[in-house]
Design a protein around this motif. Structure first.
Motif, PDB file in Angstrom:
ATOM      1  N   GLU A  26       0.827  -1.205   0.000  1.00  0.00           N
ATOM      2  CA  GLU A  26       0.000   0.000   0.000  1.00  0.00           C
ATOM      3  C   GLU A  26       0.865   1.260   0.000  1.00  0.00           C
ATOM      4  N   ALA A  27       1.992   1.204   0.708  1.00  0.00           N
ATOM      5  CA  ALA A  27       2.914   2.343   0.683  1.00  0.00           C
ATOM      6  C   ALA A  27       3.488   2.517  -0.719  1.00  0.00           C
ATOM      7  N   GLY A  28       3.709   1.419  -1.411  1.00  0.00           N
ATOM      8  CA  GLY A  28       4.159   1.489  -2.804  1.00  0.00           C
ATOM      9  C   GLY A  28       3.120   2.127  -3.704  1.00  0.00           C
ATOM     10  N   VAL A  29       1.842   1.826  -3.436  1.00  0.00           N
ATOM     11  CA  VAL A  29       0.751   2.457  -4.186  1.00  0.00           C
ATOM     12  C   VAL A  29       0.743   3.957  -3.900  1.00  0.00           C
ATOM     13  N   CYS A  30       0.981   4.312  -2.645  1.00  0.00           N
ATOM     14  CA  CYS A  30       1.052   5.735  -2.283  1.00  0.00           C
ATOM     15  C   CYS A  30       2.180   6.430  -3.036  1.00  0.00           C
ATOM     16  N   ALA A  72      11.133  -2.436   2.680  1.00  0.00           N
ATOM     17  CA  ALA A  72      10.423  -1.354   3.373  1.00  0.00           C
ATOM     18  C   ALA A  72      11.357  -0.175   3.596  1.00  0.00           C
ATOM     19  N   MET A  73      12.627  -0.456   3.935  1.00  0.00           N
ATOM     20  CA  MET A  73      13.578   0.623   4.151  1.00  0.00           C
ATOM     21  C   MET A  73      13.835   1.388   2.852  1.00  0.00           C
ATOM     22  N   GLU A  74      14.009   0.660   1.758  1.00  0.00           N
ATOM     23  CA  GLU A  74      14.236   1.326   0.469  1.00  0.00           C
ATOM     24  C   GLU A  74      13.038   2.190   0.083  1.00  0.00           C
ATOM     25  N   LEU A  75      11.853   1.685   0.351  1.00  0.00           N
ATOM     26  CA  LEU A  75      10.638   2.450   0.049  1.00  0.00           C
ATOM     27  C   LEU A  75      10.554   3.692   0.927  1.00  0.00           C
TER      28      LEU A  75
END
Length: 195
Positions: A26-30, A72-75
């Motif tokens: 979902e953070a990637g979608v954001c 997650a860290m890279e994102l």
């Protein structure tokens, strides 16, 4: 909640799933939505999307516990760096520096975050902060053309052969003297012989 409705999505918690790798998705979608907003010059929308992504990652990290997964860290680094890019366009220099600090704290080799942080620092006459961003990133990416160009624009740096005088008695704190960047060129400092 409004963000998810606007994007045609529902948060993972509404699907009955815990906030874990789904939060990363979902953070990637954001991030992707923020990138679209940025491209459309909707800075407020881009910042809102990036902030939502950071919030999702923070809540997922708190739920899972300490230790951040690599993806997650890279994102998180990318979201902070993207916030910084929006803030540069908005000329919000100090907020930009904060996001760049967060990004390079997680990934010191992130050249974009370092360049953006240094650029913002120069806009508010924080020459020592700009030097710090550039020099630290060049430790990891010594051939990065953008960072090398910015280092040349920063003007001469203190004599590194003798090290920095922190002036604070704390060896982890470096207070670089300020310089005028007018009409000065970068001069490569002498290298120390390996010990």
């Amino acid at each position: 909640q409004a963000f998810w409705t606007q994007a045609g999505l529902r948060p993972a918690a509404e699907h009955g799933r815990p906030m874990d790798s789904t939060s990363d998705d979902e953070a990637g979608v954001c991030k992707a939505s923020g990138n679209r907003c940025f491209k459309a010059r909707d800075d407020a929308g881009a910042l809102r999307c990036y902030a939502e992504g950071l919030k999702l990652l923070a809540s997922a990290s708190a739920a899972v516990g300490p230790g951040c997964e690599e993806d997650a860290m890279e994102l998180e680094v990318a979201l902070h760096a993207n916030c910084a890019q929006v803030l540069i366009r908005q000329r919000k220099w100090l907020e930009c520096i904060e996001h760049c600090n967060a990004a390079v704290k997680l990934e010191p080799s992130h050249a974009k975050a370092a360049w953006r942080g240094a650029t913002a620092a120069l806009e508010v006459d924080m020459h020592d902060v700009a030097v710090s961003f550039v020099e630290n990133a060049l430790e990891f990416q010594p051939d990065c053309a953008e960072l090398l160009d910015l280092r040349r624009r920063l003007g001469p740096l203190p004599d590194l052969a003798d090290g920095y005088d922190s002036g604070s008695g704390d060896e982890n704190t470096i207070n670089v003297r300020k310089f005028s960047t007018k009409d000065r060129e970068w001069v490569e400092p002498p290298r120390r012989a390996p010990a």
